[in-house]
Design an enzyme around this catalytic site. Sequence first.
Site, PDB file in Angstrom:
ATOM      1  N   GLU A 473       0.837  -1.195   0.000  1.00 61.06           N
ATOM      2  CA  GLU A 473       0.000   0.000   0.000  1.00 61.06           C
ATOM      3  C   GLU A 473       0.880   1.257   0.000  1.00 61.06           C
ATOM      4  O   GLU A 473       1.582   1.537   0.964  1.00 61.06           O
ATOM      5  CB  GLU A 473      -0.911   0.011   1.233  1.00 61.06           C
ATOM      6  CG  GLU A 473      -1.746   1.274   1.369  1.00 61.06           C
ATOM      7  CD  GLU A 473      -2.457   1.369   2.718  1.00 61.06           C
ATOM      8  OE1 GLU A 473      -2.919   2.469   3.058  1.00 61.06           O
ATOM      9  OE2 GLU A 473      -2.529   0.349   3.428  1.00 61.06           O
ATOM     10  N   ASP A 546      -1.562  -1.128   5.663  1.00 59.49           N
ATOM     11  CA  ASP A 546      -1.325  -0.501   6.962  1.00 59.49           C
ATOM     12  C   ASP A 546      -2.247  -1.072   8.028  1.00 59.49           C
ATOM     13  O   ASP A 546      -3.332  -1.591   7.731  1.00 59.49           O
ATOM     14  CB  ASP A 546      -1.539   1.016   6.871  1.00 59.49           C
ATOM     15  CG  ASP A 546      -0.491   1.682   5.983  1.00 59.49           C
ATOM     16  OD1 ASP A 546       0.524   1.032   5.702  1.00 59.49           O
ATOM     17  OD2 ASP A 546      -0.712   2.844   5.562  1.00 59.49           O
ATOM     18  N   ASP A 548      -4.410   0.092   9.991  1.00 62.95           N
ATOM     19  CA  ASP A 548      -5.432   1.066  10.377  1.00 62.95           C
ATOM     20  C   ASP A 548      -6.704   0.769   9.602  1.00 62.95           C
ATOM     21  O   ASP A 548      -6.798  -0.224   8.877  1.00 62.95           O
ATOM     22  CB  ASP A 548      -4.944   2.499  10.135  1.00 62.95           C
ATOM     23  CG  ASP A 548      -4.571   2.740   8.666  1.00 62.95           C
ATOM     24  OD1 ASP A 548      -4.817   1.845   7.834  1.00 62.95           O
ATOM     25  OD2 ASP A 548      -4.030   3.831   8.353  1.00 62.95           O
ATOM     26  N   ASP A 550      -8.088   2.348   7.051  1.00 53.12           N
ATOM     27  CA  ASP A 550      -7.912   2.390   5.601  1.00 53.12           C
ATOM     28  C   ASP A 550      -7.195   1.138   5.101  1.00 53.12           C
ATOM     29  O   ASP A 550      -7.504   0.618   4.025  1.00 53.12           O
ATOM     30  CB  ASP A 550      -7.119   3.643   5.204  1.00 53.12           C
ATOM     31  CG  ASP A 550      -7.971   4.898   5.275  1.00 53.12           C
ATOM     32  OD1 ASP A 550      -9.194   4.770   5.088  1.00 53.12           O
ATOM     33  OD2 ASP A 550      -7.426   5.986   5.529  1.00 53.12           O
TER      34      ASP A 550
END
Length: 694
Positions: A473, A546, A548, A550
């Site tokens: 990403e 990641d 998180d 997102d």
Amino acid sequence: MASADYSARHLSVLEGLEAVRKRPGMYIGSTDSRGLMHCVWEIIDNSVDEALGGHGSEIEIQLHADSSVEVRDRARGIPVDIEPKTGLSGVEVVFTKLHAGGKFGSGSYAASGGLHGVGASVVNALSERLDVEVDRDGKTYAMSFHRGEPGVFDDSGSTPTPDAPFTPFENGSELRIVGKVKRGVTGTRIRYWADRQIFSSTARFQTEELFDRARQTAFLVPGLSIGITDERGDEVRRDAFRFDGGIAEFVEHLATDSGVTETWRLQGSGSFTETVPVLSPQGAMVPTELSRECEVDLALRWGTGYETTFRSFVNIIATPKGGTHQAGFEAGLLKFLRQTVEANARRLKAGTDKLEKDDVLAGLTAVLTVRLPEPQFEGQTKEILGTPAVRNIVSQVVTKGLKERFESTKRDDKAQTALVLDKVVAEMKSRISARAHKETQRRKNALESSSLPAKLVDCRSNDVALSELMIVEGDSALGTAKLARNSEFQALLPIRGKILNVQKASVSDMLGNTECASIIQVIGAGSGRSFDLSTARYGKIILMSDADVDGAHIRTLLLTLFFRYMRPLVEDGRVYAAVPPLHRVVIMNPGTKPNETIYTYSEAELHTLLAQLDKAKKRYQDPIQRYKGLGEMDADQLATTTMDKRHRTLRRVGVSDAERAERTFDLLMGDDVAPRKEFIIAGSEGMSRERIDT
């Protein structure tokens, strides 16, 4: 082996059943779990045939703790009067005579699943004990059998058992009267113990298969209630199935993707003649030409996916290997859609290419049932229908039904038929494109090809089993990953932000999306129906996003892409999700001893670690580093936690994980707004401000 004390009186009766015991595979396919389940359904199907004929609407199946099976119904009950040719009761004829029953003539059953007349007698021959009770004429009649021979078990205890002393009948069989029932109450109860001399020691009743097929049968016979009780485990399992919507509900149950069309129901019938041997009053088999009626019922819908789910049945008996009815369905469907596409070739931009069977079956979920008297099956296991005339009848019903649907002036029908034509033409173009691409690839190897994306950072190894493709990403994480990777076998492909939501997008939109097209191109095995696992360039596909919200979103989008268009990768266990840490805790050691670094992967794990450190009076750097992205790590940290085979943690993605991801996206980003609104309202109460990045 049959019991040694068989009486001479039953030699003629048992001669046929002994053949069953010597060669059971001829009648039930095998003596493993599959054959065991086949016996169960031979008995259940007799009760279902009664329900098909309008007699009784409830069937109860009970798997007892002692491995016996009991089937109860409230149908007409097996006849108890004397059959004139044999001088035996109807119950004894059914359970001891091969090719005997009410399904050979035209008077008892218009259509039934047990067409060979061997079901009950075969199960009896392969059972250590079988008990049958029949409610008829205000009385309850009973008879017991030991490996096919009628007689009486001496059940000294209250619980019947196959090990109880058995006394065969000597001079004449007796159909015992064991009770009374109210006038008008009829039904049959059969309980049997499979013979341990016949079935292998590993043979087991397949519980899930039983429940699935009971559900399937309830779909096929609207209004029929089938209950199953399994007492064999630690806990009693109970379920009941009833579906009044029939095969239309069955299609909705089978379909896993979003619908391009609603479920269409096509029904019709046709007649044919066939010459069959019929038993004359004098006992001779006389070839006779009979007129037959075949009823066809079909439910189908096209979905956004490319997998085909097709179920076919003859008189509610599943035919998993197809037969003439399936051939007729496929021929009628392909012929009609070919003609329709050719007539609309200019609008559809179809050119002169012709549809093939795989093009029209892509994304199709269909259930086909035909009902006819005395169908010809290939073998007693009834897996293939052989009646030749059924092919043309089914083909004509399909063609006529689709023609009415495509010529309909209703707005919904016009919109849905247009979408079907667009879908099958897109599948045709995709197939032709994939074939051309494959031919091109044969002429060029991967290193010679200049078509791979420039942003791919490839590995040096050509060993597919060893190589890994890491989908990273963002460009910032790519820079760190380049330094952290092992360039011998680890390739990197960066993606920018969130890829296309393929749950809603069409195939052409997906292929036109830069990120999706790059992933498919780099893996090199195609997509959809043309996907070829053997040509994939990498042994592992690792999603590095990641830690998180997102990152989870991007991972779910990627999983949806793999599940929809590269499912064999998921099924083969080649797709993984990297597990990057959330926190980095540096423990400060006294003196010259180097500091120790520990990574944690959840808030709970962090709190547990800190509590342990406080208890041990160990100091750690504060504030604790919280990673939100892979780009926040340096190369050594990324290698140690996420990329180095010796230390990293990977989660293998299973089919259930990918299905869950697709369902989540269908809920959160699909076309249907109402379920999404309900989900948000239901989850709003448990949401706290701390969980939202603001």
